[in-house]
Design a protein around this motif. Structure first.
Motif, PDB file in Angstrom:
ATOM      1  N   GLY A  65      39.365  48.564  20.976  1.00  0.00           N
ATOM      2  CA  GLY A  65      40.174  47.959  21.965  1.00  0.00           C
ATOM      3  C   GLY A  65      39.796  49.145  23.568  1.00  0.00           C
ATOM      4  N   THR A  66      39.203  50.339  23.416  1.00  0.00           N
ATOM      5  CA  THR A  66      38.971  51.288  24.382  1.00  0.00           C
ATOM      6  C   THR A  66      37.892  50.710  25.586  1.00  0.00           C
ATOM      7  OG1 THR A  66      40.162  52.933  23.422  1.00  0.00           O
ATOM      8  CG2 THR A  66      38.472  53.181  25.991  1.00  0.00           C
ATOM      9  N   TYR A  68      36.255  47.759  24.557  1.00  0.00           N
ATOM     10  CA  TYR A  68      36.942  46.271  25.459  1.00  0.00           C
ATOM     11  C   TYR A  68      37.434  45.761  26.594  1.00  0.00           C
ATOM     12  CZ  TYR A  68      37.902  41.145  24.861  1.00  0.00           C
ATOM     13  OH  TYR A  68      38.601  40.000  24.992  1.00  0.00           O
ATOM     14  N   ALA A  69      38.388  47.020  27.176  1.00  0.00           N
ATOM     15  CA  ALA A  69      39.009  47.300  28.246  1.00  0.00           C
ATOM     16  C   ALA A  69      38.395  47.379  28.961  1.00  0.00           C
ATOM     17  CB  ALA A  69      40.215  48.201  28.060  1.00  0.00           C
ATOM     18  N   LEU A  70      37.365  48.695  28.515  1.00  0.00           N
ATOM     19  CA  LEU A  70      36.310  49.188  29.727  1.00  0.00           C
ATOM     20  C   LEU A  70      35.590  48.230  30.406  1.00  0.00           C
ATOM     21  CD1 LEU A  70      35.451  52.391  28.289  1.00  0.00           C
ATOM     22  CD2 LEU A  70      37.281  51.617  30.499  1.00  0.00           C
ATOM     23  N   TYR A  71      34.848  47.224  29.618  1.00  0.00           N
ATOM     24  CA  TYR A  71      34.135  46.442  30.143  1.00  0.00           C
ATOM     25  C   TYR A  71      35.027  44.799  30.370  1.00  0.00           C
ATOM     26  CZ  TYR A  71      31.461  42.085  28.777  1.00  0.00           C
ATOM     27  OH  TYR A  71      30.975  40.674  29.418  1.00  0.00           O
ATOM     28  N   TYR A  72      36.485  45.382  30.199  1.00  0.00           N
ATOM     29  CA  TYR A  72      36.693  43.850  31.088  1.00  0.00           C
ATOM     30  C   TYR A  72      37.268  44.998  32.376  1.00  0.00           C
ATOM     31  CZ  TYR A  72      37.294  40.134  28.508  1.00  0.00           C
ATOM     32  OH  TYR A  72      36.407  38.059  28.230  1.00  0.00           O
ATOM     33  N   LEU A  73      37.054  45.702  32.646  1.00  0.00           N
ATOM     34  CA  LEU A  73      37.823  46.710  34.030  1.00  0.00           C
ATOM     35  C   LEU A  73      36.472  46.792  34.378  1.00  0.00           C
ATOM     36  CD1 LEU A  73      39.466  47.741  35.926  1.00  0.00           C
ATOM     37  CD2 LEU A  73      38.616  50.418  34.181  1.00  0.00           C
TER      38      LEU A  73
END
Length: 83
Positions: A65-66, A68-73
């Motif tokens: 999840g971390t 994935y969130a950094l990728y989309y950020l």
């Protein structure tokens, strides 16, 4: 109307009972011995294979999840190229 009240009274008396149907064995002292044992394991892993699997699954989902969130950020911070 009285028939409904009497039926409701019978149902409530049947469902609320102080008599226990099953007698459970108190295993608190067994669990205290297991969790207070000094075997070098952290307390969240002393439960055995289930605890280990749950811990690894939770850690894996958190890392995924971390990332994935950094990728989309990162993806959302890049400007779109005009065609």
């Amino acid at each position: 109307m009285w028939r409904n009240v009497l039926a409701l009274r019978q149902i409530s008396q049947r469902t609320v009972s102080t008599a226990s149907r099953r007698q459970y064995v108190n295993r608190v002292s067994e669990n205290q011995k297991l969790f207070q044992e000094d075997n070098g394991l952290p307390v969240h892993l002393k439960g055995g294979a289930k605890d280990s699997l749950l811990y690894r699954t939770t850690t894996g989902l958190t890392v995924f999840g971390t990332v994935y969130a950094l990728y989309y950020l990162l993806l959302s911070s890049m400007p779109k190229k005009p065609n």
